[in-house]
Design a protein around this motif. Sequence first.
Motif, PDB file in Angstrom:
ATOM      1  N   LEU B 105      -0.523  43.649  18.988  1.00 45.38           N
ATOM      2  CA  LEU B 105      -0.538  44.974  18.823  1.00 45.38           C
ATOM      3  C   LEU B 105      -1.334  45.415  17.427  1.00 45.38           C
ATOM      4  N   GLY B 106      -1.703  44.302  16.766  1.00 42.78           N
ATOM      5  CA  GLY B 106      -2.572  44.495  15.524  1.00 42.78           C
ATOM      6  C   GLY B 106      -1.894  44.977  14.322  1.00 42.78           C
ATOM      7  N   LEU B 107      -0.481  44.508  14.267  1.00 41.70           N
ATOM      8  CA  LEU B 107       0.320  44.872  13.092  1.00 41.70           C
ATOM      9  C   LEU B 107       0.060  43.829  11.825  1.00 41.70           C
ATOM     10  N   THR B 108       0.449  44.232  10.766  1.00 43.17           N
ATOM     11  CA  THR B 108       0.205  43.692   9.514  1.00 43.17           C
ATOM     12  C   THR B 108       1.270  42.597   9.314  1.00 43.17           C
ATOM     13  N   VAL B 109       1.034  41.582   8.330  1.00 42.94           N
ATOM     14  CA  VAL B 109       1.837  40.358   8.252  1.00 42.94           C
ATOM     15  C   VAL B 109       3.406  40.673   8.154  1.00 42.94           C
ATOM     16  N   SER B 110       3.299  41.860   7.076  1.00 40.79           N
ATOM     17  CA  SER B 110       4.729  42.122   6.486  1.00 40.79           C
ATOM     18  C   SER B 110       5.593  42.961   7.731  1.00 40.79           C
ATOM     19  N   GLU B 111       4.488  43.610   8.412  1.00 39.52           N
ATOM     20  CA  GLU B 111       5.328  44.328   9.494  1.00 39.52           C
ATOM     21  C   GLU B 111       5.701  43.346  10.574  1.00 39.52           C
ATOM     22  N   ILE B 112       4.783  42.505  10.900  1.00 38.56           N
ATOM     23  CA  ILE B 112       5.353  41.393  11.837  1.00 38.56           C
ATOM     24  C   ILE B 112       6.638  40.745  11.562  1.00 38.56           C
ATOM     25  N   ASN B 113       6.580  40.210  10.250  1.00 36.20           N
ATOM     26  CA  ASN B 113       7.859  39.645   9.681  1.00 36.20           C
ATOM     27  C   ASN B 113       9.236  40.630   9.686  1.00 36.20           C
ATOM     28  N   ARG B 114       8.781  41.743   9.574  1.00 40.20           N
ATOM     29  CA  ARG B 114      10.269  42.787   9.324  1.00 40.20           C
ATOM     30  C   ARG B 114      10.613  42.784  10.788  1.00 40.20           C
ATOM     31  N   ARG B 115       9.579  43.134  11.874  1.00 38.35           N
ATOM     32  CA  ARG B 115      10.068  43.523  13.130  1.00 38.35           C
ATOM     33  C   ARG B 115      10.750  41.932  13.706  1.00 38.35           C
ATOM     34  N   MET B 116      10.177  40.951  13.198  1.00 39.75           N
ATOM     35  CA  MET B 116      10.659  40.015  14.089  1.00 39.75           C
ATOM     36  C   MET B 116      12.102  39.470  13.564  1.00 39.75           C
ATOM     37  N   ASN B 117      12.361  39.660  12.198  1.00 41.84           N
ATOM     38  CA  ASN B 117      13.660  39.406  11.881  1.00 41.84           C
ATOM     39  C   ASN B 117      14.786  40.340  12.288  1.00 41.84           C
ATOM     40  N   HIS B 118      14.391  41.637  12.537  1.00 42.41           N
ATOM     41  CA  HIS B 118      15.093  42.393  12.813  1.00 42.41           C
ATOM     42  C   HIS B 118      15.458  42.411  14.277  1.00 42.41           C
ATOM     43  N   ALA B 119      14.437  41.979  15.289  1.00 41.44           N
ATOM     44  CA  ALA B 119      14.795  41.967  16.703  1.00 41.44           C
ATOM     45  C   ALA B 119      15.754  40.570  16.799  1.00 41.44           C
ATOM     46  N   LEU B 120      15.442  39.590  15.955  1.00 40.14           N
ATOM     47  CA  LEU B 120      16.029  38.415  16.122  1.00 40.14           C
ATOM     48  C   LEU B 120      17.625  38.449  15.884  1.00 40.14           C
TER      49      LEU B 120
END
Lengths: 214, 444
Positions: B105-120
Amino acid sequence: MKKTNALNMSLFILILTLEISFTRSVSLNIFLIGLAVLFFLFQKKGGSVILLILLPLIPAFSTYWSVMLNGSGSEDAILLMTRTYAFAALGLSFAVGVDLEELLLVLEQKGVAPNFIYGLLVVVHSLPAIKNEVRAIQEASLLKGKKLYFWSPMFYIKTIFLAFTWRDHYTEAMYSHGYDETGVRTHQQRYISSLSGALWLSGLFFIGNILLFL
Amino acid sequence: MIELKGVTFQQQKHIIFNRLSFVFPKQQFILVTGDSGSGKSTLFRLIAGFAQLSYTGEILLDGKNLATASMKEKAQTVGMVFQNPSQQFTMRTLRKEIIFALENLGLTVSEINRRMNHALALGETSHLADRVINQLSGGEKQRAALTVILAIDAPILILDEPFASIDFESRLRLIQKLKQLRNQGKTIILSDHDWLGYQEVVDQVVELTEGKLHTCSLDKLDATTCFYLDSSENNRSPFFDLQKVQIQRNKQLLLETSWQLNKGITTLTGANGAGKTSLLKAMSQLEKYRGTMFLNGKKLRKKRRLYQTMSLVVQDAAKQFVTLTVQEELSFSKNQHPEIRAKQQEALAYFKIDGAQSLFHLSEGQKKIVQLISMLSLDLEFLLLDEPFAGLDQKACRYFVEWIKEQANQQDFLIVTHRLAPLAGISHHHIVLEKQGLQVGERS
């Protein structure tokens, strides 16, 4: 940023494979075999050392004997025998020392087409599933009271059909996770090739090459 | 909002949808039901648009026709969880798969980490994040697939039987979480044959029959949550004996038990990943274990002849198939009575499945049906079933439960299932796998 030696290691192994194919140095071959053994011991992969001894045993000795008996004598025979072992040593070092997934991701960031990279990754990751699938066909038959042997054509026909359906499933699943052939991707993990690793490997490469002139 | 305008779709000359028009309203939680093979999965795949399926008519997602949009744009509009939890992952672990999706989706590193932790956290899958996906259980894979979709965070979620092999407690919790997502403004379309846990949660029930969609009354969902899985007059004569059995997974103890199974129909339940499938595989001598097992006093060994007395219905129906067509599969086993053949043909006719059809073209529910017909027509003393009702409509469940009940006079059954309703009043014994051991199930 993560430092990686995947690319360094692969290049090192690739160049040396080419080099020993075209040079006639027994000492370089033995140097590489020794290096691989040290590497396996350092990585605590004792099994790989045993594999390295056993795997090339038959091809190495049969080349040795055939050259001894019908060829140009012991010098060539020993060269070919050590070369066979050196190839095996390099191959096993690649298997032990390079994380294939990491290598592919590094290559992607170096500009190799993502279709190629992720296509390969799917295949690499589905290998255990394919193995399971073959076992499942065997078990399925057993569960109905019939034993299926590896020469049964059913195995091969089914696997081909499975490959077709899986291909479609995987493509659809990759698209649903936003994969786009033409899209711009970002990278959560940036890889850089480790400088110290590159220096070490170049050092070893030069020591190996000095052996050519001794 | 999802608008279908005169959608016509055909597959191998069969018309699945003929000028289908329907509107799924925005920000609602919609349960889609319909018989196995009625085309729910196909409908979902048409709406999501990730497959190369050609149809006529128009499908509008929030007012936009995405037929020619990029896959990236589609993925950002619709999150899809497919019915079969295998073959949904590109990467080796869930964490890497989420990263892969968010990088796409072309997200930034910090956004990727934020969304990943939220989803987990939301999907309750942190403990699965770094495990190899191939080694996860069926239910765990389904949860992993859901987590990826939660990370992508599209406004429309389409979930094709996402809870088919998820345990009861997790299912209720996940349904509540989906409700929260709906409250936060997502449109959720979900199919499920088991209606447990949806009361007071879903806004609409839509039924798909003969290629048409219509809204049903919500009363349909009023189901009991109380099941009697052990009959009071149950038979207490043991026939299967597990002595000091230990099963390990990745060098960790999964289960340790000495247990006797009583004759009749036994239901086995337990949380996802507890080791139910491993136990069944070990009992069928297909997985290694320590200890000994006896069937009617005879020690079990993995031999071809063993499977003339007992067999296993595996979880993934496709993995039960040896051949390529329905008819070949049903006639694969030896020495079939004419009676049994007649019964098989009757069952095929009942479910409107063509015997000459390729097994690869069946829907997941139809695969399950063919699997059950072929396994129930074997002449055995003991049959083990791993999630036999996943993907089956209620009609099909009743049909097979009736068949099992009929056979229970001369055959014993051990059934692993998360779906308890079909077995209520039928099952004679209930056991639970938890805390690495077997226990008698509480009456619930």
